[in-house]
Design a protein around this motif. Structure first.
Motif, PDB file in Angstrom:
ATOM      1  N   ALA A  59       0.818  -1.209   0.000  1.00 16.12           N
ATOM      2  CA  ALA A  59       0.000   0.000   0.000  1.00 16.12           C
ATOM      3  C   ALA A  59       0.857   1.267   0.000  1.00 16.12           C
ATOM      4  CB  ALA A  59      -0.937   0.002   1.202  1.00 16.12           C
ATOM      5  N   PHE A  60       1.903   1.286   0.836  1.00 14.53           N
ATOM      6  CA  PHE A  60       2.654   2.531   1.023  1.00 14.53           C
ATOM      7  C   PHE A  60       4.175   2.374   0.994  1.00 14.53           C
ATOM      8  CE2 PHE A  60      -1.269   2.721   3.659  1.00 14.53           C
ATOM      9  CZ  PHE A  60      -1.950   3.693   2.940  1.00 14.53           C
ATOM     10  N   GLY A  61       4.669   1.179   1.246  1.00 14.19           N
ATOM     11  CA  GLY A  61       6.111   1.006   1.395  1.00 14.19           C
ATOM     12  C   GLY A  61       6.917   1.420   0.178  1.00 14.19           C
ATOM     13  N   TRP A  62       6.431   1.103  -1.008  1.00 16.04           N
ATOM     14  CA  TRP A  62       7.158   1.438  -2.235  1.00 16.04           C
ATOM     15  C   TRP A  62       7.280   2.952  -2.412  1.00 16.04           C
ATOM     16  CZ3 TRP A  62       4.558   4.214  -6.057  1.00 16.04           C
ATOM     17  CH2 TRP A  62       3.178   4.334  -5.875  1.00 16.04           C
ATOM     18  N   LEU A  93      -4.758   9.064  -1.915  1.00 16.42           N
ATOM     19  CA  LEU A  93      -5.581   8.199  -2.766  1.00 16.42           C
ATOM     20  C   LEU A  93      -5.433   6.737  -2.353  1.00 16.42           C
ATOM     21  CD1 LEU A  93      -7.355   7.750  -5.280  1.00 16.42           C
ATOM     22  CD2 LEU A  93      -5.255   7.671  -6.652  1.00 16.42           C
ATOM     23  N   SER A  94      -4.216   6.312  -2.095  1.00 19.86           N
ATOM     24  CA  SER A  94      -3.975   4.930  -1.681  1.00 19.86           C
ATOM     25  C   SER A  94      -4.647   4.620  -0.349  1.00 19.86           C
ATOM     26  CB  SER A  94      -2.465   4.663  -1.570  1.00 19.86           C
ATOM     27  OG  SER A  94      -1.816   4.870  -2.806  1.00 19.86           O
ATOM     28  N   ALA A  95      -4.591   5.580   0.578  1.00 19.84           N
ATOM     29  CA  ALA A  95      -5.196   5.380   1.896  1.00 19.84           C
ATOM     30  C   ALA A  95      -6.706   5.175   1.774  1.00 19.84           C
ATOM     31  CB  ALA A  95      -4.895   6.574   2.796  1.00 19.84           C
ATOM     32  N   PHE A  96      -7.351   5.961   0.922  1.00 18.31           N
ATOM     33  CA  PHE A  96      -8.803   5.845   0.718  1.00 18.31           C
ATOM     34  C   PHE A  96      -9.156   4.460   0.156  1.00 18.31           C
ATOM     35  CE2 PHE A  96     -12.512   6.329  -2.098  1.00 18.31           C
ATOM     36  CZ  PHE A  96     -13.456   6.717  -1.149  1.00 18.31           C
ATOM     37  N   ILE A  97      -8.413   4.023  -0.837  1.00 11.76           N
ATOM     38  CA  ILE A  97      -8.688   2.726  -1.467  1.00 11.76           C
ATOM     39  C   ILE A  97      -8.439   1.579  -0.487  1.00 11.76           C
ATOM     40  CG2 ILE A  97      -7.953   1.140  -3.287  1.00 11.76           C
ATOM     41  CD1 ILE A  97      -7.317   3.616  -4.995  1.00 11.76           C
ATOM     42  N   ILE A  98      -7.329   1.656   0.250  1.00 11.01           N
ATOM     43  CA  ILE A  98      -6.993   0.596   1.207  1.00 11.01           C
ATOM     44  C   ILE A  98      -8.045   0.506   2.304  1.00 11.01           C
ATOM     45  CG2 ILE A  98      -5.354  -0.064   3.010  1.00 11.01           C
ATOM     46  CD1 ILE A  98      -4.460  -0.738   0.182  1.00 11.01           C
ATOM     47  N   GLY A  99      -8.531   1.642   2.793  1.00 13.56           N
ATOM     48  CA  GLY A  99      -9.561   1.637   3.819  1.00 13.56           C
ATOM     49  C   GLY A  99     -10.828   0.935   3.351  1.00 13.56           C
ATOM     50  N   LEU A 100     -11.269   1.259   2.135  1.00 12.30           N
ATOM     51  CA  LEU A 100     -12.472   0.627   1.580  1.00 12.30           C
ATOM     52  C   LEU A 100     -12.284  -0.885   1.428  1.00 12.30           C
ATOM     53  CD1 LEU A 100     -13.617   3.135  -1.210  1.00 12.30           C
ATOM     54  CD2 LEU A 100     -14.669   2.744   1.024  1.00 12.30           C
ATOM     55  N   LEU A 101     -11.138  -1.284   0.886  1.00 13.94           N
ATOM     56  CA  LEU A 101     -10.881  -2.710   0.678  1.00 13.94           C
ATOM     57  C   LEU A 101     -10.806  -3.461   2.010  1.00 13.94           C
ATOM     58  CD1 LEU A 101      -8.216  -2.581  -2.197  1.00 13.94           C
ATOM     59  CD2 LEU A 101     -10.592  -3.323  -2.369  1.00 13.94           C
ATOM     60  N   LEU A 121      -9.893  -6.160  14.280  1.00 13.70           N
ATOM     61  CA  LEU A 121      -9.504  -5.801  12.913  1.00 13.70           C
ATOM     62  C   LEU A 121     -10.109  -4.478  12.462  1.00 13.70           C
ATOM     63  CD1 LEU A 121      -9.687  -9.282  11.146  1.00 13.70           C
ATOM     64  CD2 LEU A 121      -7.649  -7.851  11.389  1.00 13.70           C
ATOM     65  N   PHE A 122     -11.149  -4.011  13.150  1.00 12.84           N
ATOM     66  CA  PHE A 122     -11.755  -2.717  12.826  1.00 12.84           C
ATOM     67  C   PHE A 122     -10.745  -1.578  12.933  1.00 12.84           C
ATOM     68  CE2 PHE A 122     -13.614   1.222  14.486  1.00 12.84           C
ATOM     69  CZ  PHE A 122     -14.495   1.547  13.470  1.00 12.84           C
ATOM     70  N   PHE A 123      -9.784  -1.721  13.849  1.00 15.62           N
ATOM     71  CA  PHE A 123      -8.803  -0.650  14.070  1.00 15.62           C
ATOM     72  C   PHE A 123      -7.647  -0.699  13.075  1.00 15.62           C
ATOM     73  CE2 PHE A 123     -10.854  -1.443  18.152  1.00 15.62           C
ATOM     74  CZ  PHE A 123     -11.176  -0.163  18.563  1.00 15.62           C
ATOM     75  N   GLY A 124      -7.578  -1.769  12.279  1.00 14.67           N
ATOM     76  CA  GLY A 124      -6.448  -1.950  11.378  1.00 14.67           C
ATOM     77  C   GLY A 124      -6.148  -0.806  10.439  1.00 14.67           C
ATOM     78  N   PRO A 125      -7.136  -0.335   9.650  1.00 13.95           N
ATOM     79  CA  PRO A 125      -6.842   0.736   8.683  1.00 13.95           C
ATOM     80  C   PRO A 125      -6.365   2.032   9.327  1.00 13.95           C
ATOM     81  CG  PRO A 125      -8.907  -0.341   8.149  1.00 13.95           C
ATOM     82  CD  PRO A 125      -8.493  -0.864   9.490  1.00 13.95           C
ATOM     83  N   LEU A 126      -6.935   2.375  10.479  1.00 14.13           N
ATOM     84  CA  LEU A 126      -6.528   3.612  11.160  1.00 14.13           C
ATOM     85  C   LEU A 126      -5.051   3.557  11.531  1.00 14.13           C
ATOM     86  CD1 LEU A 126      -9.614   4.072  13.534  1.00 14.13           C
ATOM     87  CD2 LEU A 126      -9.156   5.265  11.389  1.00 14.13           C
ATOM     88  N   VAL A 127      -4.662   2.456  12.152  1.00 15.08           N
ATOM     89  CA  VAL A 127      -3.267   2.295  12.560  1.00 15.08           C
ATOM     90  C   VAL A 127      -2.358   2.190  11.346  1.00 15.08           C
ATOM     91  CG1 VAL A 127      -1.650   0.797  13.786  1.00 15.08           C
ATOM     92  CG2 VAL A 127      -3.929   1.217  14.732  1.00 15.08           C
ATOM     93  N   LEU A 128      -2.777   1.424  10.349  1.00 11.13           N
ATOM     94  CA  LEU A 128      -1.985   1.221   9.135  1.00 11.13           C
ATOM     95  C   LEU A 128      -1.680   2.532   8.425  1.00 11.13           C
ATOM     96  CD1 LEU A 128      -0.807  -0.465   6.766  1.00 11.13           C
ATOM     97  CD2 LEU A 128      -3.147  -0.677   5.913  1.00 11.13           C
ATOM     98  N   ILE A 129      -2.703   3.329   8.175  1.00 11.65           N
ATOM     99  CA  ILE A 129      -2.542   4.573   7.411  1.00 11.65           C
ATOM    100  C   ILE A 129      -1.720   5.599   8.181  1.00 11.65           C
ATOM    101  CG2 ILE A 129      -3.796   6.537   6.435  1.00 11.65           C
ATOM    102  CD1 ILE A 129      -6.085   4.510   5.828  1.00 11.65           C
TER     103      ILE A 129
END
Length: 497
Positions: A59-62, A93-101, A121-129
């Motif tokens: 999602a973001f590392g690259w 843009l990537s954050a929005f797409i990853i959150g939805l997925l 797992l609900f908290f995953g996207p918040l922490v990830l982004i």
């Protein structure tokens, strides 16, 4: 080159607190979290954290890695606005797409996973982004040699998350979600502060956005991201396999043990590389191969000097470490420390060797190596975990990273001929062996306690340093000579009364 080496030394010193303090805080956090949560709840926390670690590289590392690689080029031609605008806008843009997925997958498959795990797992996207954006900001600080601010943010992040997490755990009925909530709060606040401090938002504009730059980032960074994903699979897929063949309880015990050993090894290996990588890039871009190889030769020697005694120390004190750090519920964690520490040592040195591929912009080679090692790791885990449990997972981890190191070394010769400081390696092994035997002989009839563990560490460090000096290790002798000269300079500069 002297200016770059001097800058490396100064930044390395500044980066030390950025690694030492979070490592100490992380150790305290493991002690507190494992005692409050217990093996099963801690295991669920680790599984969510592992899932974010799998998603983050793709999602973001690259994008993050490309910023570090190309910042100097854009700075030279005064195009940092283009790099910054392109990176931040595409990150959004990537954050929005990853959150939805993420939420789509969780809601679709929640009936097939443990209900407690699904809730966390609900908290995953918040922490990830937020974690990815935090790393992006730190990467830009590294690229600009702003080691001071990097250190401040790393320390504030680790200390604040622990304090808020413990507060929530103490005064509410929340469990693992307390850690995710505190992480979200702290990272959000730090991100806002950094954006305001550097006035980055005013430098971001759609007119600076460049699809050609995104393509360049993708070509360079995506192989690194996929390699990072494969690396994450080697590091963390065993958690899923343990959870499948055994249970979350085993995941918690294994994760706690491997966390302690890998934290010690990764801490020391990253301190030098944090300051060194921007210098390596600058040396390669400005001076070419010869000086870059010379600099890397010294970096290899430094790695051996720091990491080999650490590995021997973990092997010597593993039982005491686990009995002091963990409760009796985690007593089995002792069985994985040496294996996971050895794997971390191999991985750390492989990341140094693999700079050859990054400098030549042939990062896809690293991807191929890691994919092969990833397949090996998963296969070994599937075969060994049912028979040996958490020890099988630890052995599979070591074998995979050892193969990664050996493969990287031989293949990298096609791009860079690294010169390994073999004499330094031999001397470090000898000095570390003397340290190991001295600790075992002197303290063979003593009991286990925190005070005694500290005494053993101090005693062992003294034995190692004395041995390495007596063996006349060149890098150590140069450091001693430099310190003496600096001391003499200070004495000479003092005004006479």
């Amino acid at each position: 080159m002297l200016q770059e080496i001097k800058k490396f030394g100064q930044d390395t010193v500044k980066y030390v607190p950025a690694q030492i303090v979070p490592a100490i805080v992380g150790l305290v956090a493991v002690i507190i979290y494992t005692r409050i949560l217990g093996p099963e709840e801690y295991g669920f926390y680790i599984l969510v954290y592992t899932t974010t670690a799998f998603v983050s590289p793709i999602a973001f590392g690259w994008l993050i890695q490309s910023n570090l690689r190309y910042f100097h080029k854009h700075e030279v031609v005064n195009k940092t606005e283009q790099l910054l605008s392109t990176s931040v806008l595409f990150f959004g843009l990537s954050a929005f797409i990853i959150g939805l997925l993420w939420y789509g997958v969780v809601f679709t498959f929640k009936q097939f996973v443990n209900s407690r795990l699904a809730a966390l797992l609900f908290f995953g996207p918040l922490v990830l982004i937020l974690e990815a954006f935090f790393i992006l900001m730190l990467t830009l600080l590294r690229a600009k040699f702003k080691s001071g601010w990097y250190t401040v943010y790393m320390i504030v992040r680790s200390v604040s998350i622990l304090i808020i997490s413990v507060t929530i755990l103490s005064f509410t009925e929340l469990r693992a979600e307390a850690i995710f909530i505190s992480t979200t709060i702290v990272l959000l606040v730090i991100s806002i502060i950094e954006l305001y401090r550097t006035n980055k938002l005013s430098k971001i504009a759609f007119r600076f956005f460049s699809w050609s730059l995104i393509l360049q980032f993708t070509k360079y960074g995506m192989p690194i991201a996929l390699a990072s994903l494969a690396n994450t699979t080697i590091l963390m897929s065993d958690r899923y396999i343990l959870g499948y063949f055994i249970d979350a309880h085993a995941v918690g015990i294994y994760a706690a043990g491997s966390r302690i050993s890998q934290m010690a090894i990764f801490l020391l290996s990253q301190i030098a590389m944090l300051a060194a990588y921007p210098v390596i890039i600058k040396l390669y871009e400005d001076y070419g191969d010869r000086l870059t190889k010379k600099f890397m030769h010294g970096l290899f020697a430094l790695y051996f000097l720091l990491l080999i005694p650490s590995l021997f120390g973990i092997a010597c004190l593993s039982a005491e470490l686990c009995s002091i750090i963990f409760s009796s519920q985690f007593s089995e964690a002792n069985t994985v420390l040496v294996w996971t520490a050895s794997g971390a040592f191999c991985y750390g040195f492989a990341t140094y060797v693999n700079k050859a591929f990054e400098l030549r912009e042939r990062t896809v080679v690293v991807l191929y190596i890691l994919l092969a090692c990833c397949a090996l790791n998963v296969t070994l885990n599937i075969l060994m975990v049912p028979m040996l449990g958490i020890v099988g997972a630890a052995i599979a981890n070591f074998i995979s990273f050892f193969v990664f190191l050996v493969s990287s070394w031989f293949i990298s010769k096609r791009y860079f001929i690294w010169k390994i400081p073999w004499q330094t390696l031999y001397k470090c092994v000898i000095a570390s062996s003397v340290m190991f035997l001295s600790i075992k002989l002197v303290f063979r009839f003593t009991n286990c306690s925190i005070l005694l563990l500290i005494i053993k560490v101090i005693f062992g460090s003294s034995i190692y340093l004395t041995s390495i000096v007596l063996l006349r290790e060149p890098l150590v002798i140069k450091l001693i000579s430099y310190i003496r000269k600096r001391k003499q300079t200070v004495v000479n500069e003092k005004p006479y009364k």
